[in-house]
Design an enzyme around this catalytic site. Structure first.
Site, PDB file in Angstrom:
ATOM      1  CG  HIS A 214      28.261  38.316  59.328  1.00  0.00           C
ATOM      2  ND1 HIS A 214      29.095  39.213  59.948  1.00  0.00           N
ATOM      3  CD2 HIS A 214      28.263  38.664  58.021  1.00  0.00           C
ATOM      4  CE1 HIS A 214      29.549  40.069  59.069  1.00  0.00           C
ATOM      5  NE2 HIS A 214      29.062  39.765  57.888  1.00  0.00           N
TER       6      HIS A 214
ATOM      7  CG  HIS B  55      31.290  37.813  53.497  1.00  0.00           C
ATOM      8  ND1 HIS B  55      30.645  37.056  54.448  1.00  0.00           N
ATOM      9  CD2 HIS B  55      31.197  39.094  53.937  1.00  0.00           C
ATOM     10  CE1 HIS B  55      30.180  37.838  55.395  1.00  0.00           C
ATOM     11  NE2 HIS B  55      30.502  39.092  55.117  1.00  0.00           N
TER      12      HIS B  55
ATOM     13  NE  ARG C  68      36.507  42.804  61.957  1.00  0.00           N
ATOM     14  CZ  ARG C  68      35.755  43.152  62.984  1.00  0.00           C
ATOM     15  NH1 ARG C  68      35.925  42.560  64.153  1.00  0.00           N
ATOM     16  NH2 ARG C  68      34.837  44.091  62.866  1.00  0.00           N
TER      17      ARG C  68
ATOM     18  CD  GLU D 179      27.021  41.020  55.445  1.00  0.00           C
ATOM     19  OE1 GLU D 179      26.940  41.786  56.415  1.00  0.00           O
ATOM     20  OE2 GLU D 179      28.094  40.668  54.965  1.00  0.00           O
TER      21      GLU D 179
ATOM     22  CD  GLN E 195      33.182  40.973  57.280  1.00  0.00           C
ATOM     23  OE1 GLN E 195      32.001  41.180  57.469  1.00  0.00           O
ATOM     24  NE2 GLN E 195      34.087  41.927  57.370  1.00  0.00           N
TER      25      GLN E 195
HETATM   26 ZN   LIG Z   1      29.932  40.821  56.275  1.00  0.00          ZN
END
Ligand SMILES: [Zn+2]
Length: 400
Positions: free
Chosen positions: A99, A263, A282, A134, A97
């Site tokens: 972001h 990642h 994804r 994140e 995935q």
């Molecule tokens: Zn993630």
């Protein structure tokens, strides 16, 4: 102001049955997977706070009392809590995935709205308008895929396997970007030609536990087993083990992942802190919706040298984990012992989560007692004394 805060669970099927319920001292008689525990105000699963004697969703409290966020935060992020704190128990690997950036998220969200794709539809990629950088701190030995390998490493990895040598030549002749798109959209015959020889050659060594965890072959066989992937339905995501860095984050250490960095979490437990978003694009290794055009549009092809966030080492009770690129969040570790009195000032709205032990948050007239797994929402500009009852530590999410 300080309020007791209770999070929400996500029972995604990759979660373990034991870690999160045990840590929260709850039972799990149905053996449901407990993948994530969310603490924050994301509108799809807001935490609850005790407000004037009632339990209310944190997003609704902040709608009514946005002052709790603090003036600086409101200027920068509007009347939303900018971050989301989570505990994760990764028993089976998560999807490959990435972001989006904020701009891509705003564009994608509007586009899917215009196409009338409901927010909870399985083929919906953008759940909100926000980006989702994140960071995470490992609570166990943790393994993940993290960004593309250096070209030298990638070619050495591919060339060491006869069935992947042609791929190395294609990448060299053209570009990683053009070949990666083909890999992620390869048909079953092609996937089988690349992967089947590797699977056969390593099957016995895998069963006998003789493969190193740094070896991508290990993870291909592990995914087949853990994710129940049959060999006549191979997943293009399996090729990513040969292209991405396989990273081991030791307990106490961490890592940061910015927009566009591909990642996948593979195994372990962690504390995650991210921008308040649920936007996941994804690319493979998942029964969920795969959006290859969005993935290829956003992916960062630059080679990455993984930067591990070191374990805290100072003797000060408050330790800030360094994440220089993060604008939307910061994570601190608060270590405490019995009778320790630690002064704390929340400059922005903060969430304190007790990871182990127990403490009091003392506000003079008022105090809040928290034990392992319990949390508090602390409004901006609150000053408090934190008093340890036993040995333990907490994490505090706030703005940088
Ligand atoms: Zn993630």
């Amino acid at each position: 102001m300080i309020f007791k805060l209770v999070g929400k669970f996500q029972h995604y099927d990759w979660g373990g049955e034991n870690f999160i319920p045990h840590w929260l001292k709850q039972s799990n008689p149905e053996q449901k997977p407990y993948a994530e525990y969310w603490l924050g105000a994301h509108r799809s699963a807001p935490s609850m706070i005790e407000f004037e004697g009632k339990w209310i969703a944190l997003d609704r409290v902040l709608d009514k009392a946005p002052k709790l966020l603090g003036d600086n935060a409101r200027e920068k992020f509007g009347d939303e809590l900018p971050y989301l704190l989570k505990i994760l128990d990764v028993q089976k690997p998560l999807s490959i995935q990435l972001h989006p950036t904020k701009k891509e998220a705003e564009f994608g969200f509007e586009k899917e709205n215009a196409q009338n794709i409901p927010l909870d539809a399985p083929n919906r990629t953008y759940k909100d308008r926000n980006h989702k950088p994140e960071m995470m701190i490992a609570l166990s030995d943790f393994w993940l895929l993290h960004g593309f390998r250096s070209p030298e490493e990638m070619f050495a990895t591919l060339n060491a396997r006869p069935s992947l040598q042609a791929l190395a030549q294609s990448i060299q002749a053209r570009s990683l970007a053009s070949v990666y798109g083909e890999i992620m959209q390869a048909d079953q015959a092609q996937l089988s030609q690349w992967l089947q020889p590797i699977i056969e050659e390593n099957r016995l060594a895998y069963q006998e536990d003789k493969l190193k965890l740094e070896n991508p072959d290990y993870w291909v066989l592990y995914c087949l087993e853990a994710m129940n992937i049959s060999e006549d339905k191979l997943d293009a995501g399996l090729l990513c083990f040969y292209l991405f860095n396989i990273v081991n984050v030791k307990k106490g250490e961490g890592i940061y992942q910015g927009a566009g960095l591909p990642h996948a979490y593979l195994r372990g437990q962690n504390i995650e802190l991210m921008a308040a978003s649920d936007n996941v694009i994804r690319g493979g290794l998942t029964p969920k919706y795969i959006d290859i055009p969005a993935l290829l549009n956003t992916i960062d092809y630059r080679p990455i040298t993984p930067q591990i966030i070191p374990e805290y080492s100072d003797d000060e009770p408050l330790h800030l984990y360094p994440t220089p690129l993060a604008q939307d969040f910061a994570l601190q570790r608060l270590g405490f012992k019995p009778f320790d009195e630690i002064g704390f000032r929340a400059t922005s709205a903060s969430i304190l989560l007790v990871m182990s032990g127990s403490l009091y948050i003392d506000l003079g007239e008022d105090s809040l007692y928290l034990t392992q797994g319990e949390a508090a929402f602390i409004g901006a500009d609150t000053e408090a004394e934190i008093i340890g009852e036993t040995d333990g530590y907490a994490v505090i999410a706030s703005l940088p």
